[in-house]
Design an enzyme around this catalytic site. Structure first.
Site, PDB file in Angstrom:
ATOM      1  N   HIS A   1      52.467  30.944  35.038  1.00 44.87           N
ATOM      2  CA  HIS A   1      52.588  30.137  36.256  1.00 44.87           C
ATOM      3  C   HIS A   1      51.639  28.951  36.192  1.00 44.87           C
ATOM      4  O   HIS A   1      50.482  29.068  35.791  1.00 44.87           O
ATOM      5  CB  HIS A   1      52.297  30.989  37.496  1.00 44.87           C
ATOM      6  CG  HIS A   1      53.449  31.868  37.875  1.00 44.87           C
ATOM      7  ND1 HIS A   1      54.334  31.551  38.882  1.00 44.87           N
ATOM      8  CD2 HIS A   1      53.864  33.045  37.356  1.00 44.87           C
ATOM      9  CE1 HIS A   1      55.246  32.502  38.967  1.00 44.87           C
ATOM     10  NE2 HIS A   1      54.981  33.423  38.055  1.00 44.87           N
TER      11      HIS A   1
ATOM     12  N   LYS B   1      41.220  38.378  41.944  1.00 44.62           N
ATOM     13  CA  LYS B   1      40.036  38.456  41.100  1.00 44.62           C
ATOM     14  C   LYS B   1      39.687  39.854  40.599  1.00 44.62           C
ATOM     15  O   LYS B   1      38.892  39.994  39.666  1.00 44.62           O
ATOM     16  CB  LYS B   1      38.812  37.899  41.858  1.00 44.62           C
ATOM     17  CG  LYS B   1      38.890  36.413  42.086  1.00 44.62           C
ATOM     18  CD  LYS B   1      38.795  35.652  40.781  1.00 44.62           C
ATOM     19  CE  LYS B   1      39.373  34.256  40.901  1.00 44.62           C
ATOM     20  NZ  LYS B   1      40.320  33.932  39.866  1.00 44.62           N
TER      21      LYS B   1
END
Length: 390
Positions: free
Chosen positions: A72, A297
């Site tokens: 992406h 994360k």
């Protein structure tokens, strides 16, 4: 039993650490209290930073990732009437990949069992001992119910928030913990529906945040902000699709629906424990820190931890040098706090809470990111992954 590094926990952190050590000629054994089937079925994060992809590829684990993963080049930020794309290569020269943590774990386990170091599933009563000495050990009971002792030079605690390692570290030092519980949760669904977007959509809406993600060209992963007290049985498929359609609504665009195959309510919190070391016991991944998933994360922080830790342990065990193990906790925590802040900032900007004053502040920040190249670059640099040493 005897090895150089005893690793507690066969999640991505422990398995990748084992792989990195093995490639450098350091013997290790991995202990896991769950079954292989359970570990491979756990649904977790799906966004991989550039560094994570590079690390897995360099470790010989990138074939299926590059074949089946989805690269992406940005994300969309959305608020009513506006959907704005942040172009990551243009802003910071990096990309991210969508490849589920479940798939990363499968790849790691396959490599481990295909001639790699020992990986023992369904062990119990795991207890690190003598971690303040140069000869620590791990006591455990194997899958057949036999008591065992694993003698080692170093122990790595990659056993998550509920594992035994963090408690041992905290007991031996004036450690601290920090925690933030957010007043909302995510209702997450996996659906057999082709994604109706080329990039992830992070949507602010008066009724709550929505995230449009995907796992493959035929499977979508979607999230709704809900109250933490919500019961999943109160959310029918029709109710879920109606709320998703409302939060992602945009003129000229239509949500793709399909069969929902999995749904759950996920709490949102941040947690950091310091230090990440006691003697010869080192923490990595969720054993030391947890972040809300908004900033993507969690898995990436675990990979950063074990990349730093692997280098430090190789230097200790092959050269006898302690500089990197002595600095490991501080170096890892510097990055942990930076990523914790980014996760907090994304969460705070996108989730509805408070009054209309707070809503206008959020919209002001969203407009700033969507109209300012420096603000957009700051988000892109954090999202795609910071250097290991920050």
């Amino acid at each position: 039993m005897r090895t150089q590094v005893g690793i507690i926990g066969a999640g991505p952190a422990g398995l990748l650490l084992s792989r990195l050590l093995t490639l450098q000629g350091v013997d290790n054994v991995v202990l896991e209290n769950r079954s292989r089937e359970y570990v491979e079925a756990r649904i977790r994060a799906g966004i991989l930073e550039q560094h994570t992809v590079d690390t897995l590829t360099d470790a010989g684990l990138g074939d299926r990732l590059h074949r089946e993963g989805l690269e992406h080049h940005g994300i969309y930020l959305q608020y009513p009437g506006t959907r704005h794309k942040l172009d990551f290569p243009e802003l910071c020269g990096r990309t991210v990949w969508v490849y589920g943590q479940t798939e990363v774990t499968k790849d790691l386990i396959k490599a481990q069992l295909d001639g790699g170091p020992p990986l023992l599933f369904e062990v119990s009563d795991v207890t690190p001992e003598d971690v303040d000495s140069d000869s620590p050990r791990i006591r455990f009971t194997d899958a057949e119910g036999n008591p065992q002792v694993l003698e080692c030079d170093v122990i790595a605690g990659t056993d998550g928030f509920h594992g035994p390692s963090r408690a041992v570290v905290q007991q031996g030092s004036p450690g601290r913990t920090w925690e933030r519980t957010y007043p909302y949760a995510w209702l997450g669904v996996l659906a057999d529906a082709a994604p109706a977007t080329d990039e992830l959509i992070y949507a602010w809406h008066p009724e709550g945040f929505g995230l449009y993600s995907m796992r493959s060209p035929t499977v979508s992963r979607l999230y709704l902000q809900v109250d933490p007290s919500e019961k999943i049985e109160d959310w029918s498929d029709d109710r879920i699709w109606d709320n998703l359609a409302k939060r992602f609504a945009l003129d000229g665009w239509e949500l793709t629906t399909g069969t929902i195959t999995e749904k759950s309510v996920l709490p949102m919190r941040s947690f950091v424990s310091a230090p990440m070391r006691r003697g010869r016991l080192f923490l990595a991944g969720d054993a030391a820190h947890i972040v809300p998933p908004t900033g993507a994360k969690g898995l990436n922080l675990a990979v950063a931890d074990v990349t730093l830790l692997a280098s430090a342990l190789v230097r200790l065990l092959t050269e006898g040098r302690t500089d990197l193990v002595d600095s490991y906790s501080d170096r890892a925590l510097a990055r942990v706090w930076r990523c914790t802040h980014f996760s907090w900032s994304m969460t705070s900007m996108l989730h509805r809470s408070g009054d209309d004053f707070d809503a206008e502040l959020q919209l002001s920040q969203l407009r700033r990111v969507c109209s300012s190249e420096p603000a957009a670059r700051e988000l892109a640099e954090n999202y795609t992954g910071l250097p290991l040493d920050v």
